[in-house]
Design a protein around this motif. Sequence first.
Motif: not given
Length: 116
Positions: A33-36, A39-41, A91-99
């Motif tokens: 999750g932190l890697k994703q 990547d998002w940031s 925020f679509t597919k953000h790791p906050h709720f996908t991971v």
Amino acid sequence: MPRFLAVYTMKPEDLAGFRARPKAEQDALDDAGLKQWVDWSTANAAAIVDPGLMVGKTMRVTRDGVAEAANPFCGYVVVEAETIEDAARLFTKHPHFTVFPGDGVDIMPVVTGPET
């Protein structure tokens, strides 16, 4: 450009469920999750005005004093976008709720503050 506050939300029971998992599983999800999240940031760096913070327990202050309180907020970030819909799409597919066990990201316009 308009600014938007994005508030990460999480239900206490979802966090408890995550913390009930074996430590190795939590660590693996954290690593992924932190890697994703990084990547998002990186992918959205041009839109991020304030990278924000993650937050913990809440205390509420009222005219009656100070007391423990509960809310779904666990962090925030400030972004710039043309419209609230554009901000939300970041925020679509953000790791906050996908991971991670987050349940959503609430987006709202910033209506006061420094001129941009």
